[in-house]
Design an enzyme around this catalytic site. Structure first.
Site, PDB file in Angstrom:
ATOM      1  N   CYS A 114       8.570  -9.339   0.315  1.00 24.63           N
ATOM      2  CA  CYS A 114       7.550  -8.156   0.393  1.00 24.63           C
ATOM      3  C   CYS A 114       6.379  -7.937  -0.517  1.00 24.63           C
ATOM      4  O   CYS A 114       6.860  -8.209  -1.837  1.00 24.63           O
ATOM      5  CB  CYS A 114       8.357  -6.689   0.208  1.00 24.63           C
ATOM      6  SG  CYS A 114       7.380  -5.345   0.691  1.00 24.63           S
ATOM      7  N   GLU A 166      -2.181   1.717   1.599  1.00 25.41           N
ATOM      8  CA  GLU A 166      -2.539   1.156   2.862  1.00 25.41           C
ATOM      9  C   GLU A 166      -2.093   2.228   3.955  1.00 25.41           C
ATOM     10  O   GLU A 166      -0.939   2.689   3.855  1.00 25.41           O
ATOM     11  CB  GLU A 166      -2.006  -0.059   3.276  1.00 25.41           C
ATOM     12  CG  GLU A 166      -2.821  -1.102   2.178  1.00 25.41           C
ATOM     13  CD  GLU A 166      -1.980  -2.399   2.278  1.00 25.41           C
ATOM     14  OE1 GLU A 166      -1.524  -2.854   3.579  1.00 25.41           O
ATOM     15  OE2 GLU A 166      -1.953  -3.146   1.490  1.00 25.41           O
ATOM     16  N   CYS A 226       1.847   4.249  10.436  1.00 27.36           N
ATOM     17  CA  CYS A 226       2.496   3.826   9.233  1.00 27.36           C
ATOM     18  C   CYS A 226       1.829   3.932   8.075  1.00 27.36           C
ATOM     19  O   CYS A 226       1.020   3.748   7.599  1.00 27.36           O
ATOM     20  CB  CYS A 226       2.686   2.312   9.396  1.00 27.36           C
ATOM     21  SG  CYS A 226       3.779   1.557   8.251  1.00 27.36           S
ATOM     22  N   CYS A 243      12.111  -6.532  -3.468  1.00 24.07           N
ATOM     23  CA  CYS A 243      12.352  -7.561  -2.323  1.00 24.07           C
ATOM     24  C   CYS A 243      11.695  -8.506  -2.203  1.00 24.07           C
ATOM     25  O   CYS A 243      10.537  -8.554  -2.511  1.00 24.07           O
ATOM     26  CB  CYS A 243      12.421  -6.621  -1.043  1.00 24.07           C
ATOM     27  SG  CYS A 243      13.453  -5.127  -0.686  1.00 24.07           S
ATOM     28  N   CYS A 263       6.000  -0.629  -5.592  1.00 16.39           N
ATOM     29  CA  CYS A 263       7.152  -0.089  -5.185  1.00 16.39           C
ATOM     30  C   CYS A 263       8.115  -1.132  -6.310  1.00 16.39           C
ATOM     31  O   CYS A 263       7.775  -2.130  -6.897  1.00 16.39           O
ATOM     32  CB  CYS A 263       7.489  -0.982  -3.997  1.00 16.39           C
ATOM     33  SG  CYS A 263       9.226  -0.459  -3.459  1.00 16.39           S
ATOM     34  N   CYS A 288       3.139  -4.953   5.207  1.00 11.80           N
ATOM     35  CA  CYS A 288       3.046  -4.264   3.966  1.00 11.80           C
ATOM     36  C   CYS A 288       2.418  -4.763   2.562  1.00 11.80           C
ATOM     37  O   CYS A 288       2.803  -5.769   2.239  1.00 11.80           O
ATOM     38  CB  CYS A 288       4.668  -4.184   3.581  1.00 11.80           C
ATOM     39  SG  CYS A 288       5.494  -2.855   4.397  1.00 11.80           S
TER      40      CYS A 288
HETATM   41  N1  SAH Z   1      10.944   0.469   1.328  1.00 14.79           N
HETATM   42  C1  SAH Z   1      11.113   0.952   2.734  1.00 14.79           C
HETATM   43  C2  SAH Z   1      10.062   0.848   3.850  1.00 14.79           C
HETATM   44  C3  SAH Z   1       8.771   0.121   3.802  1.00 14.79           C
HETATM   45  S1  SAH Z   1       8.791  -1.798   4.335  1.00 14.79           S
HETATM   46  C4  SAH Z   1      12.244  -0.245   3.242  1.00 14.79           C
HETATM   47  O1  SAH Z   1      12.656  -1.067   2.574  1.00 14.79           O
HETATM   48  O2  SAH Z   1      12.745   0.042   4.299  1.00 14.79           O
HETATM   49  C5  SAH Z   1       9.003  -1.591   6.112  1.00 14.79           C
HETATM   50  C6  SAH Z   1       9.736  -2.622   6.462  1.00 14.79           C
HETATM   51  O3  SAH Z   1       9.007  -4.104   6.669  1.00 14.79           O
HETATM   52  C7  SAH Z   1      11.343  -2.972   5.834  1.00 14.79           C
HETATM   53  O4  SAH Z   1      12.082  -3.218   6.695  1.00 14.79           O
HETATM   54  C8  SAH Z   1      10.727  -4.086   5.071  1.00 14.79           C
HETATM   55  O5  SAH Z   1      11.955  -4.925   4.551  1.00 14.79           O
HETATM   56  C9  SAH Z   1       9.874  -4.933   6.124  1.00 14.79           C
HETATM   57  N2  SAH Z   1       8.981  -6.025   5.351  1.00 14.79           N
HETATM   58  C10 SAH Z   1       8.602  -6.029   4.017  1.00 14.79           C
HETATM   59  N3  SAH Z   1       7.917  -7.272   3.908  1.00 14.79           N
HETATM   60  C11 SAH Z   1       8.055  -7.893   5.016  1.00 14.79           C
HETATM   61  C12 SAH Z   1       7.521  -9.237   5.563  1.00 14.79           C
HETATM   62  N4  SAH Z   1       6.813  -9.997   4.480  1.00 14.79           N
HETATM   63  N5  SAH Z   1       7.829  -9.564   6.630  1.00 14.79           N
HETATM   64  C13 SAH Z   1       8.639  -8.827   7.568  1.00 14.79           C
HETATM   65  N6  SAH Z   1       9.066  -7.726   7.224  1.00 14.79           N
HETATM   66  C14 SAH Z   1       8.807  -7.049   6.240  1.00 14.79           C
END
Ligand code: SAH
Length: 342
Positions: free
Chosen positions: A116, A89, A102, A113, A109, A330
């Site tokens: 995510c 994406e 973006c 987390c 990944c 994401c």
């Molecule tokens: N892997 C990297 C970059 C990708 S995610 C990282 O972890 O920073 C980009 C941002 O979106 C990160 O801060 C991630 O934690 C956040 N993110 C992921 N899922 C999310 C969600 N459901 N709601 C809000 N932020 C989210």
């Protein structure tokens, strides 16, 4: 090998082997970085050379299998199909300071987390430099909107694909390519400490964003497995070293999750942790992910949290959510697509 992943001197080496003069490298590089889809468009290259190149190094462009445009804010989300059939994406956001893309850095990944969507199916593979470049290039071409800013905040962990990401930054920043200023590029990481140190050594002028999402190990351990390898004190020490090396203020992303990390005590602890570090906290209202029980914080909790940080002298902003009507956070679109839901 994809020619779009190569630097100009590397292209010059290939062209030399084909008996071509040095100046052809710049011509070829410029065409590739304009996003041409065929060598036939490279009108200042001899026909015989174009034929050899198209035989040896076919040009591929990602295919937009889905394109969604927000009727609220003009955000456009693309789902690109790559040469091997995998999908990633890219999101184009229209900020007052410029159009921002973006991009994804991996297919899936492996960071795990809890909140995510990108990590739900694990890591499939890392993206090549040309696949990151193509996301910027073809988003610009398809939308007709000039891109001035890039954030590496799509699917994947950029520092888990370090060498390819570094090469992508060099390519997208090059004057004969897209020429996007390093100062207009942000890289976001969940906190891979050794890689943050490696990045600091490069002394790039990019912005570093850290996905913090918690003020202590107890909370981070629950929602971010990476914290078990690199606990918060080590992470913040690496941020300090990064600041000392680059003089670039660090951005901390903090997804506000109801009942998990959003109490007033959490805000005060965060304030203590960040003391003395030139930092900016970017609070993100959690985007709800279908598969996850986590819920976004209330507006009141977000406002209180922000006030505690601001009163304590730490700049804190609440990220405007763009593209909420088009699954623009994401990994959600790729996930629905691969599960056959759209
Ligand atoms: N892997 C990297 C970059 C990708 S995610 C990282 O972890 O920073 C980009 C941002 O979106 C990160 O801060 C991630 O934690 C956040 N993110 C992921 N899922 C999310 C969600 N459901 N709601 C809000 N932020 C989210």
């Amino acid at each position: 090998m994809n020619l779009k992943s190569l630097t100009q001197p590397e292209l010059a080496d290939i062209l030399k082997e084909l008996g071509q003069p040095g100046f052809r490298a710049k011509q070829l590089y410029t065409w590739l970085h304009k996003g041409v889809r065929s060598y036939d468009e490279m009108t200042n290259l001899p026909k015989a050379l174009r034929d050899v190149l198209s035989e040896k190094y076919p040009i591929n462009a990602p295919l937009a299998v889905r394109k969604q445009e927000s009727s609220r804010d003009g955000t456009i989300k693309y789902l690109w199909e790559l040469a091997d059939g995998n999908c990633v994406e890219t999101v184009l956001m229209r900020y007052h300071y410029g159009n921002t893309v973006c991009i994804s850095t991996e297919v899936g990944c492996r960071m795990g987390c809890a909140f995510c969507a990108s990590t739900l199916g694990g890591l499939v593979r890392r993206l090549e430099p040309n696949e990151m470049l193509d996301q910027v290039l073809f988003t610009q071409i398809d939308s007709g909107l000039p891109v001035s800013h890039i954030v590496l905040m799509g699917i994947g962990e950029p520092l888990d694909n370090f060498d390819n990401v570094m090469r992508f930054l060099e390519l997208v920043n090059s004057p004969d390519g897209m020429n996007i200023s390093m100062r207009h590029i942000s890289l976001s990481t969940c906190g891979l400490v050794p890689k943050i140190d490696e990045l600091a050594k490069r002394k790039l002028q990019i912005s570093l964003a850290i996905s913090l999402h918690g003020p202590n190990d107890e909370i981070r351990n629950k929602i971010m497995p990476v914290n078990k390898a690199y606990p918060i004190d080590e992470l913040l020490a690496a941020c300090r070293r990064y600041y000392d090396a680059t003089s670039r203020r660090i951005h901390f992303e903090y997804a506000m999750i109801d009942g998990v990390n959003d109490s007033e005590a959490n805000a005060r602890e965060l304030l203590r942790r960040l003391k003395g570090l030139p930092a900016h906290v970017n609070m993100i209202p959690l985007n709800h992910v279908e598969e996850s029980p986590l819920k976004p914080s209330s507006k009141a909790a977000v406002a209180k949290f922000q006030k505690i940080l601001e009163d304590g002298g730490v700049t804190a902003t609440v990220r405007r959510t763009l593209g909420g009507d088009i699954d623009a956070s994401c990994g959600q679109l790729r996930r629905k697509y691969t599960k056959g839901k759209i």
